[in-house]
Design a protein around this motif. Structure first.
Motif, mmCIF file in Angstrom:
data_model
loop_
_atom_site.group_PDB
_atom_site.id
_atom_site.type_symbol
_atom_site.label_atom_id
_atom_site.label_comp_id
_atom_site.label_asym_id
_atom_site.label_seq_id
_atom_site.Cartn_x
_atom_site.Cartn_y
_atom_site.Cartn_z
ATOM 1 N N GLY A 144 4.095 17.853 126.036
ATOM 2 C CA GLY A 144 2.756 18.950 126.906
ATOM 3 C C GLY A 144 4.449 19.412 127.587
ATOM 4 N N ASP A 145 5.786 19.118 127.936
ATOM 5 C CA ASP A 145 6.824 19.409 128.902
ATOM 6 C C ASP A 145 7.981 19.910 128.254
ATOM 7 N N THR A 146 8.512 21.570 128.843
ATOM 8 C CA THR A 146 9.367 21.646 128.112
ATOM 9 C C THR A 146 10.473 21.179 128.502
ATOM 10 N N ARG A 147 10.818 20.808 129.197
ATOM 11 C CA ARG A 147 12.736 19.357 129.011
ATOM 12 C C ARG A 147 12.283 18.274 128.108
ATOM 13 N N ARG A 148 11.069 17.698 128.450
ATOM 14 C CA ARG A 148 11.052 16.533 128.465
ATOM 15 C C ARG A 148 10.973 16.404 126.835
ATOM 16 N N ASP A 149 10.405 17.776 126.141
ATOM 17 C CA ASP A 149 10.081 17.810 124.936
ATOM 18 C C ASP A 149 11.341 18.706 123.942
ATOM 19 N N ALA A 150 11.967 19.398 124.570
ATOM 20 C CA ALA A 150 13.895 19.300 124.398
ATOM 21 C C ALA A 150 14.284 18.401 124.082
ATOM 22 N N ALA A 151 13.957 17.078 125.218
ATOM 23 C CA ALA A 151 15.356 16.175 125.542
ATOM 24 C C ALA A 151 15.311 15.140 124.136
ATOM 25 N N GLU A 152 13.223 15.097 123.502
ATOM 26 C CA GLU A 152 13.126 14.584 122.461
ATOM 27 C C GLU A 152 13.256 14.523 121.261
ATOM 28 N N GLU A 209 15.985 16.220 120.886
ATOM 29 C CA GLU A 209 17.763 16.606 121.466
ATOM 30 C C GLU A 209 18.217 14.931 120.747
ATOM 31 N N MET A 210 17.088 13.593 121.140
ATOM 32 C CA MET A 210 17.155 12.270 120.404
ATOM 33 C C MET A 210 17.358 12.443 119.556
ATOM 34 N N PHE A 211 16.756 13.254 118.731
ATOM 35 C CA PHE A 211 16.653 13.185 117.268
ATOM 36 C C PHE A 211 17.514 13.937 116.348
ATOM 37 N N VAL A 212 18.243 14.900 117.070
ATOM 38 C CA VAL A 212 19.110 15.191 116.727
ATOM 39 C C VAL A 212 20.508 14.683 116.606
ATOM 40 N N VAL A 213 20.832 13.831 117.557
ATOM 41 C CA VAL A 213 21.770 12.906 117.914
ATOM 42 C C VAL A 213 21.774 11.440 117.097
ATOM 43 N N ALA A 214 21.318 11.136 116.913
ATOM 44 C CA ALA A 214 20.726 10.426 115.765
ATOM 45 C C ALA A 214 20.612 10.752 114.199
ATOM 46 N N THR A 215 20.200 12.079 113.741
ATOM 47 C CA THR A 215 20.603 12.330 112.306
ATOM 48 C C THR A 215 22.163 12.738 112.592
ATOM 49 N N GLY A 216 23.284 12.697 113.859
ATOM 50 C CA GLY A 216 24.485 13.352 113.971
ATOM 51 C C GLY A 216 25.217 11.934 113.229
ATOM 52 N N ALA A 217 24.126 10.423 114.249
ATOM 53 C CA ALA A 217 25.355 9.329 113.391
ATOM 54 C C ALA A 217 24.283 8.960 112.452
ATOM 55 N N GLY A 218 23.875 8.953 111.970
ATOM 56 C CA GLY A 218 23.672 8.813 110.571
ATOM 57 C C GLY A 218 25.028 9.085 109.925
ATOM 58 N N VAL A 219 25.056 10.692 109.641
ATOM 59 C CA VAL A 219 25.903 11.385 109.116
ATOM 60 C C VAL A 219 27.319 10.864 109.186
ATOM 61 N N GLN A 220 28.232 10.694 110.458
ATOM 62 C CA GLN A 220 28.805 9.879 110.837
ATOM 63 C C GLN A 220 28.745 8.786 109.968
ATOM 64 N N ASN A 221 28.132 8.056 109.859
ATOM 65 C CA ASN A 221 27.648 6.115 108.693
ATOM 66 C C ASN A 221 27.859 6.929 107.694
ATOM 67 N N LEU A 222 28.221 8.411 107.328
ATOM 68 C CA LEU A 222 27.341 8.612 106.135
ATOM 69 C C LEU A 222 29.652 9.057 105.631
ATOM 70 N N LEU A 223 30.154 9.596 106.567
ATOM 71 C CA LEU A 223 31.459 9.943 106.323
ATOM 72 C C LEU A 223 31.581 8.933 106.632
ATOM 73 N N VAL A 224 32.035 8.269 107.142
ATOM 74 C CA VAL A 224 32.739 6.530 107.336
ATOM 75 C C VAL A 224 32.694 5.877 105.892
ATOM 76 N N ALA A 225 31.117 5.792 105.326
ATOM 77 C CA ALA A 225 31.251 4.648 104.220
ATOM 78 C C ALA A 225 32.146 5.553 103.531
#
Length: 450
Positions: A363-371, A373-389
């Motif tokens: 319920g806080d714009t700053r913290r919800d945006a950071a939340e 971003e954490m999921f976006v970063v995790a998705t990027g990490a998954g895609v990087q694993n995919l590309l390397v594999a």
């Protein structure tokens, strides 16, 4: 002097006694002939590489053995602590590049013969001149082996010996076709000889008798003058070609190699993509870190040409509409659309998607945006694993952002849930050509130390 394989073969193997300490410049053939004047046609000599190296002056001063190993190393295959498995100048993959600090004076190391096959040919010719016999020669060194404990001698040089016995095309006792059986005969001879040799006891040469069918003709006996006899390929034939070597690298080196091979590919061959390879890459993607023990990745696999064309046509129409709203000319639009053909030219597409299951709402714009971003970063990490594999599967890829600009269109065409956010698209296939070399980057330019 090749002979037919006997119906019930048997052999004897014995060590030669009386070979003195070898010095640089010694004629090994003469030393062996003096110790074995009864050598006969069809015998196979199994010679420890150490005496070959000594005769050829491969003893070098080296206060630092590691520096000598560096000098003989072409490629590091695996490293664990101070132990290195490397490919050396002779093309052999072994511990410490074959540099030996034993059986040599203190302060020196012993290098392998520069050309073991040539050394074997020289010994064979010398024995023919000294004793008038046609023999085979195998030069050996001690190796460890993947998956097996302990050491054994293997052939690193050979002359006059059928080093490989290719049984492919034949059948077994039950009539089943043999499609993969190639026996490393020279390695078997090397191991047999090592059972009776004694490097420290002055018995560096063994004689195997009773298998003359393994000895190939001399020049003039079925071979052209000055050329090796039929099937006399030397031990170099035992070294597996890199493209056929499934175990070319150690674990950490294989990971680094796959990451290095991960390049953005713009042109793909028409070869079909193995769906199993893609699924193995997806399994690797799922090992990426994610917040709150969630699994924020979903991967939509477009395996049919129909599904790829339907999606790409809809995305193209949405892109053209966006460009027109931006006031682009029709010529500019056509040029941009052509540049986007990397996805259309690929034989396989993957659409990675982000889901926010398990995310927190503050319920806080700053913290919800950071939340998010954490999921976006995790998705990027998954895609990087995919590309390397995928690179580890020898598949090229290109991750482009296009689906992020028309998420509603992608969800509608692919019938995806409303909470799946497409995060680009990954084109997959065999590269049409080798990517250009990646320019070196200085890691220190990207590091800040505090």
């Amino acid at each position: 002097m090749s002979e037919e394989r006997p119906e019930y073969p048997e052999y004897t193997v014995r060590a030669l006694n009386g070979i003195p300490e070898v010095q640089p410049g010694d004629d090994l053939a003469k030393l062996i002939a003096a110790a074995g004047p009864d050598l006969a046609d069809g015998d196979v000599l199994i010679v420890t590489s150490k005496i070959v190296s000594k005769a050829e002056g491969r003893i070098v001063r080296a206060a630092d053995r590691e520096a000598a190993i560096d000098a003989e190393t072409v490629r590091v295959v695996a490293r664990r602590g101070t132990l290195r498995i490397v490919e050396n100048r002779q093309g052999l993959v072994m511990a410490a590049a074959g540099v030996d600090a034993s059986n040599t004076p203190a302060g020196t190391v012993l290098l392998l013969p520069e050309d073991p096959d040539a050394s074997a040919r020289g010994i064979r010719a010398g024995l023919r001149d000294a004793l008038g016999v046609t023999v085979g020669v195998v030069i050996t060194d001690t190796f460890g082996r993947p998956w097996r404990s302990g050491l054994t001698d293997v052939a690193i040089g050979a002359a006059g010996v059928r080093v490989l016995d290719d049984l492919r095309g034949g059948t077994d006792a039950y009539g089943n076709p043999l499609s993969a059986t190639v026996v490393a005969t020279a390695d078997e001879l090397a191991a047999a000889g090592d059972l009776v040799k004694g490097k420290a006891a002055g018995r560096p040469v063994a004689v195997l008798r009773g298998l003359p069918h393994l000895v190939v003709p001399e020049a003039g006996e079925g071979a052209e003058e000055g050329e090796a006899g039929e099937s006399d390929t030397g031990a170099r034939a035992l070294v597996r070609d890199p493209q056929d070597d499934m175990f070319r690298l150690g674990t950490s080196e294989a990971v680094r190699e796959a990451m290095t091979r991960r390049r953005t590919v713009r042109a793909f061959a028409d070869d079909p993509v193995d769906p199993g390879a893609v699924r193995r890459a997806v399994a690797a993607a799922l090992t990426a870190p994610a917040p709150h023990h969630t699994t924020p990745w979903r991967f939509v696999l477009l395996e049919s040409a129909e599904s790829r064309v339907r999606l790409l046509d809809a995305m193209r129409d949405a892109w053209i509409a966006d460009l027109r709203r931006d006031g682009r000319s029709e010529e500019s639009i056509a040029r941009r659309v052509r540049r986007g053909d990397v996805l259309r030219n690929a034989p396989y597409l993957i659409v990675p998607c982000l889901v926010m299951d398990g995310s927190h709402t503050y319920g806080d714009t700053r913290r919800d945006a950071a939340e998010r971003e954490m999921f976006v970063v995790a998705t990027g990490a998954g895609v990087q694993n995919l590309l390397v594999a995928l690179a580890g599967e020898r598949l090229g890829s290109a991750w482009v952002s296009s689906t992020m600009f028309c998420r509603d269109v992608v969800r509608e065409v692919l019938d995806l849930p409303a909470d799946w956010d497409p995060m680009g698209a990954v084109a997959v296939g065999r590269p049409a050509e080798e990517p250009r070399a990646r320019p070196e980057r200085d890691a220190s330019a990207f590091v800040a130390v505090r």
